[in-house]
Scaffold this motif. Structure first.
Motif, PDB file in Angstrom:
ATOM      1  N   ASP A 497       0.795  -1.257  -0.019  1.00  0.00           N
ATOM      2  CA  ASP A 497      -0.034  -0.063   0.020  1.00  0.00           C
ATOM      3  C   ASP A 497       0.871   1.300  -0.032  1.00  0.00           C
ATOM      4  N   HIS A 498       2.043   1.321   0.717  1.00  0.00           N
ATOM      5  CA  HIS A 498       2.770   2.371   0.844  1.00  0.00           C
ATOM      6  C   HIS A 498       3.965   2.496  -0.302  1.00  0.00           C
ATOM      7  N   LEU A 525       8.918 -12.408  -3.173  1.00  0.00           N
ATOM      8  CA  LEU A 525      10.021 -11.630  -3.682  1.00  0.00           C
ATOM      9  C   LEU A 525       9.148 -10.151  -3.556  1.00  0.00           C
ATOM     10  N   LEU A 526       8.117  -9.953  -3.923  1.00  0.00           N
ATOM     11  CA  LEU A 526       7.440  -8.729  -3.665  1.00  0.00           C
ATOM     12  C   LEU A 526       7.339  -8.357  -2.205  1.00  0.00           C
ATOM     13  N   LEU A 527       7.177  -9.173  -1.164  1.00  0.00           N
ATOM     14  CA  LEU A 527       6.988  -8.896   0.080  1.00  0.00           C
ATOM     15  C   LEU A 527       8.430  -8.406   0.800  1.00  0.00           C
ATOM     16  N   ASN A 528       9.398  -9.213   0.184  1.00  0.00           N
ATOM     17  CA  ASN A 528      10.768  -8.896   0.570  1.00  0.00           C
ATOM     18  C   ASN A 528      11.360  -7.370   0.147  1.00  0.00           C
ATOM     19  N   ALA A 529      10.830  -6.934  -1.242  1.00  0.00           N
ATOM     20  CA  ALA A 529      11.180  -5.694  -1.457  1.00  0.00           C
ATOM     21  C   ALA A 529      10.281  -4.389  -0.739  1.00  0.00           C
ATOM     22  N   SER A 530       9.090  -5.084  -0.380  1.00  0.00           N
ATOM     23  CA  SER A 530       8.519  -3.760   0.372  1.00  0.00           C
ATOM     24  C   SER A 530       8.990  -3.642   1.963  1.00  0.00           C
ATOM     25  N   GLN A 531       9.454  -4.673   2.491  1.00  0.00           N
ATOM     26  CA  GLN A 531       9.855  -4.523   3.675  1.00  0.00           C
ATOM     27  C   GLN A 531      11.435  -4.001   3.725  1.00  0.00           C
ATOM     28  N   HIS A 532      12.159  -3.917   2.489  1.00  0.00           N
ATOM     29  CA  HIS A 532      13.488  -3.677   2.563  1.00  0.00           C
ATOM     30  C   HIS A 532      13.692  -2.236   1.717  1.00  0.00           C
ATOM     31  N   SER A 533      12.604  -1.511   1.717  1.00  0.00           N
ATOM     32  CA  SER A 533      12.898  -0.227   0.851  1.00  0.00           C
ATOM     33  C   SER A 533      11.944   0.623   1.595  1.00  0.00           C
ATOM     34  N   PRO A 534      12.261   1.923   1.534  1.00  0.00           N
ATOM     35  CA  PRO A 534      11.340   3.016   2.141  1.00  0.00           C
ATOM     36  C   PRO A 534      10.068   3.267   1.477  1.00  0.00           C
ATOM     37  N   ALA A 535       9.064   3.651   2.444  1.00  0.00           N
ATOM     38  CA  ALA A 535       7.728   3.848   1.904  1.00  0.00           C
ATOM     39  C   ALA A 535       7.743   5.041   0.755  1.00  0.00           C
ATOM     40  N   GLY A 536       6.847   4.635  -0.114  1.00  0.00           N
ATOM     41  CA  GLY A 536       6.820   5.856  -1.170  1.00  0.00           C
ATOM     42  C   GLY A 536       7.733   5.427  -2.421  1.00  0.00           C
ATOM     43  N   SER A 537       8.676   4.657  -2.138  1.00  0.00           N
ATOM     44  CA  SER A 537       9.748   3.986  -3.357  1.00  0.00           C
ATOM     45  C   SER A 537       8.956   3.382  -4.335  1.00  0.00           C
ATOM     46  N   ARG A 538       9.665   3.189  -5.369  1.00  0.00           N
ATOM     47  CA  ARG A 538       9.099   2.133  -6.523  1.00  0.00           C
ATOM     48  C   ARG A 538       9.824   0.868  -6.352  1.00  0.00           C
ATOM     49  N   HIS A 555      13.139  -5.241  -8.707  1.00  0.00           N
ATOM     50  CA  HIS A 555      14.107  -4.349  -8.219  1.00  0.00           C
ATOM     51  C   HIS A 555      13.392  -3.494  -7.279  1.00  0.00           C
ATOM     52  N   ASP A 556      14.108  -3.211  -6.324  1.00  0.00           N
ATOM     53  CA  ASP A 556      13.485  -2.042  -5.137  1.00  0.00           C
ATOM     54  C   ASP A 556      14.522  -1.125  -5.039  1.00  0.00           C
ATOM     55  N   GLU A 557      14.311   0.131  -4.497  1.00  0.00           N
ATOM     56  CA  GLU A 557      14.993   1.330  -4.126  1.00  0.00           C
ATOM     57  C   GLU A 557      15.558   1.383  -2.607  1.00  0.00           C
ATOM     58  N   GLY A 558      15.902   0.194  -2.187  1.00  0.00           N
ATOM     59  CA  GLY A 558      16.273   0.177  -0.706  1.00  0.00           C
ATOM     60  C   GLY A 558      17.719   0.231  -0.697  1.00  0.00           C
ATOM     61  N   ASN A 606      23.139  -5.909  -6.570  1.00  0.00           N
ATOM     62  CA  ASN A 606      22.933  -4.669  -6.502  1.00  0.00           C
ATOM     63  C   ASN A 606      22.661  -3.693  -7.616  1.00  0.00           C
ATOM     64  N   ASP A 607      21.720  -2.808  -7.788  1.00  0.00           N
ATOM     65  CA  ASP A 607      21.615  -1.872  -9.064  1.00  0.00           C
ATOM     66  C   ASP A 607      20.776  -0.638  -8.424  1.00  0.00           C
ATOM     67  N   HIS A 608      21.622   0.007  -7.481  1.00  0.00           N
ATOM     68  CA  HIS A 608      20.752   1.247  -7.067  1.00  0.00           C
ATOM     69  C   HIS A 608      19.574   0.678  -6.146  1.00  0.00           C
ATOM     70  N   GLY A 609      19.761  -0.550  -5.493  1.00  0.00           N
ATOM     71  CA  GLY A 609      18.884  -1.427  -4.557  1.00  0.00           C
ATOM     72  C   GLY A 609      19.070  -2.479  -4.901  1.00  0.00           C
ATOM     73  N   ALA A 610      18.142  -3.290  -4.141  1.00  0.00           N
ATOM     74  CA  ALA A 610      18.417  -5.041  -4.665  1.00  0.00           C
ATOM     75  C   ALA A 610      17.659  -5.354  -5.768  1.00  0.00           C
ATOM     76  N   VAL A 611      18.385  -6.300  -6.677  1.00  0.00           N
ATOM     77  CA  VAL A 611      17.619  -7.008  -7.746  1.00  0.00           C
ATOM     78  C   VAL A 611      17.686  -8.313  -7.553  1.00  0.00           C
ATOM     79  N   PHE A 612      16.146  -8.993  -7.740  1.00  0.00           N
ATOM     80  CA  PHE A 612      16.316 -10.435  -7.708  1.00  0.00           C
ATOM     81  C   PHE A 612      15.822 -10.913  -9.066  1.00  0.00           C
TER      82      PHE A 612
END
Length: 631
Positions: A497-498, A525-538, A555-558, A606-612
């Motif tokens: 949601d965030h 993978l989506l849940l892991n990305a949401s937990q390790h990236s700040p709110a409002g990030s892509r 790919h997250d922005e954490g 890593n690529d400006h964040g974590a990539v799985f």
């Protein structure tokens, strides 16, 4: 031999052994001439022998002090017979021996001799680069047998040598005193002693004295010499002949004993090579028994003691077990049935039983050889057992580490939500009359959230157990990529949601996978990305198809992965330094198992964040979307 063909011979033998799947041996014969070979040839020879050892061959290095063709060929025959060779590969260049017309003997010149002595062996001659020179010579093999009873061959050779000596004496008799002629006979006696031993030499001495007296001493054709000095000559000749025969026979016996000791050393060297490659008791038993069968022509068996130091009661012939018990008690068996204790560090490990030992191999030297076999087998068995204990200790230590990690992870993950649930429930029960409705609802929401977290953890544990135990049956099928993404998004809708979720794939793409497992992996993978990236990030989700494969990446922005943890993140209960207390530590481990079940892989970077990136196989000829949707 230093003939420049060693490398080619080893390469051809390697191909032959690989084609017909057979063990092979390289025999290097260092002759007197080969010791003066050029440095280039010697380097090539050393490289060829090293290449043979790396290819799995048994390598023997033999030194020949007598640089003769018959000695070389007899050595080849002995080696071929000792291993029951089916093929012999030889070079075609000269052995190094040169004559006045500057031509050398070739091994190939003795091919017929080899085939005559080895009728069941195929002899391969590798062609030389240049034209052949010199005549063919087929020499008789030198006899290498031990002392034997006086036979027809020995008697015939005695008669022939004495006849030749008599003819030579008859030619030079007019020019020398008769006493000097006895020296010619002594030369013949010495030759007979070297070739056939003491019995033949004694016969030759007696016949030589009689022939000398009968033919060359006056009165001729009579055994009654008129000159008394000849009686003294006869006695001296007889004594010298006997002494020469004795010394020659002793020298021959010493040479044969040295040859036997060299053969024993070679046998032990070959056994050491075989035992070095043996990793199990069965392989050790095979190496020892085959060596005894090859070298001594006897049947052998190893009976090993169990971990408690007792003989096995089942699985072996009871008669052999009883014989092994007698050997352990120190009792003596029959000559043809020998027993040797396998002991290392004073502790018995088993018994080596040898049956059908030929009479010629029942001497002290061969019994010492069998004891050496038993000692080497004991050392190999002890090494094997230590290796097994070390492996078991390592497995036990790793099992204990995993168990401790599992308990620590589960206890931590269960303790936190249970503590929150207990605290909220206690507050409701103890302060239910004073807390407001909003506070009651907040406590109830806390109970619900923590119970949901417990349910998630339990579900992940059960899923991991089912996947690792093989209870999940993979049922791949053609699945629309869009449906997989929507199902995974719905499974973790609240966690996203965030965040801003971006998609990059063709809605018409169809992929090959097990839909249930793939949705679970993508949701993790989506849940892991949401937990390790700040709110409002892509959070970017991409699907790409390539020939034979398709790839799903998140790919997250954490903050990304810590250095060196690219593979460690897929271990159970792993939490990165940025993970805090979020997650169960099982989501990525489940993704790794799902990838391996599909025959694919999952990687992280890593690529400006974590990539799985999850890469799975994709069969050729994918159906159209309508076909996938309607079966």
């Amino acid at each position: 031999m230093a003939d420049g063909q060693a490398t080619e011979l080893v390469q051809q033998a390697t191909l032959l052994s690989q084609t017909q799947v057979m063990p092979w041996r390289v025999v290097y014969l260092e002759t007197v001439a080969s010791r003066y070979a050029s440095p280039r040839i010697r380097r090539a020879l050393a490289h060829a022998l090293q290449e043979a050892e790396q290819a799995g061959a048994e390598v023997l290095r033999l030194s020949l002090e007598i640089d003769s063709a018959s000695r070389v060929v007899s050595t080849i025959v002995q080696q071929a017979q000792s291993v029951r060779a089916t093929h012999i590969l030889l070079g075609n260049l000269a052995m190094g021996r040169r004559y006045w017309f500057n031509t050398g003997e070739r091994i190939s010149d003795f091919a017929e001799t080899l085939m005559a002595y080895l009728p069941h062996t195929r002899v391969h001659i590798m062609a030389s680069p240049g034209p052949r020179e010199g005549p063919q010579r087929y020499l008789e093999l030198a006899s290498e047998t031990t002392a034997a009873p006086l036979g027809r061959q020995a008697i015939g050779r005695v008669v022939g040598v004495l006849a030749l000596s008599t003819a030579l004496c008859a030619l030079i008799a007019p020019y020398l005193h008769p006493i000097n002629l006895s020296l010619i006979y002594m030369g013949g006696v010495f030759y007979i002693a070297l070739r056939h031993g003491l019995k033949a030499a004694l016969l030759a001495v007696l016949l030589a004295v009689l022939l000398f007296d009968w033919i060359f001493v006056e009165p001729r054709w009579s055994l009654k010499p008129t000159d008394p000095e000849y009686f003294f000559t006869f006695l001296i000749t007889l004594g010298v002949g006997l002494a020469v025969s004795r010394l020659a026979s002793q020298s021959r016996q010493a040479a044969l004993q040295a040859l036997v000791m060299a053969q024993h050393s070679q046998s032990l060297s070959l056994l050491s090579q075989s035992l070095a490659r043996a990793m199990t008791p069965q392989q050790i038993t095979h190496a020892v028994t085959s060596s005894i069968d090859r070298d001594l022509g006897a049947q052998a068996s190893l009976i090993l003691l169990d971990a408690d130091g007792r003989l096995p009661l089942t699985g072996d012939d009871l008669t052999m077990v009883r014989r092994a018990e007698r050997v352990l008690r120190g009792e003596t068996l029959a000559l043809a049935c020998q027993g040797f204790i396998l002991a290392a560090g004073g502790t018995p490990l088993g018994v080596l039983l040898v049956d059908g030992l030929p009479a010629r191999h029942q001497g002290a030297g061969d019994l010492h050889l069998l004891q050496a076999y038993a000692n080497q087998a004991a050392v190999a068995i002890e090494r094997c057992r230590y290796a097994q204990r070390s492996e078991q200790a390592a497995i036990a230590a790793e099992t204990e580490r995993i168990r401790n990690t599992l308990l620590a992870g589960i206890s931590h993950d269960f303790r936190t939500p249970l503590t929150a649930i207990i605290g909220a429930a206690s507050a409701v029960l103890s302060q239910g009359s004073v807390i407001t409705l909003e506070q009651r609802n907040a406590l109830a929401q806390t109970v619900l959230d923590q119970a949901t977290r417990l349910q998630s953890l339990t579900s992940d544990l059960l899923d991991m157990a089912r996947l690792q135990e093989g209870r999940v049956r993979l049922t791949p099928e053609w699945c629309p990529a869009e449906d997989l993404v929507l199902d995974a998004r719905a499974a973790v809708a609240g966690a996203l949601d965030h965040h801003v979720l971006e998609f990059d794939f063709d809605p018409d793409d169809v992929v090959w996978c097990d839909a249930t497992l793939l949705v679970q992996a993508l949701a993790n993978l989506l849940l892991n990305a949401s937990q390790h990236s700040p709110a409002g990030s892509r959070i970017q989700l991409r699907i790409a198809l390539t020939p034979g494969w398709w790839t799903l990446s998140v790919h997250d922005e954490g903050p990304g992965l810590s250095a060196g943890s690219e593979r460690e993140v897929f271990q159970k209960f792993y939490r990165g330094p940025q993970g805090g207390g979020q997650g169960t530590g099982l989501g990525l481990a489940i993704c790794d198992v799902v990838a391996r079940l599909h025959g694919g892989r999952i990687e992280a970077h890593n690529d400006h964040g974590a990539v799985f990136e999850l890469t799975l196989p994709q069969p050729e000829g994918k159906p159209e979307l309508e076909e996938a949707l309607h079966g």
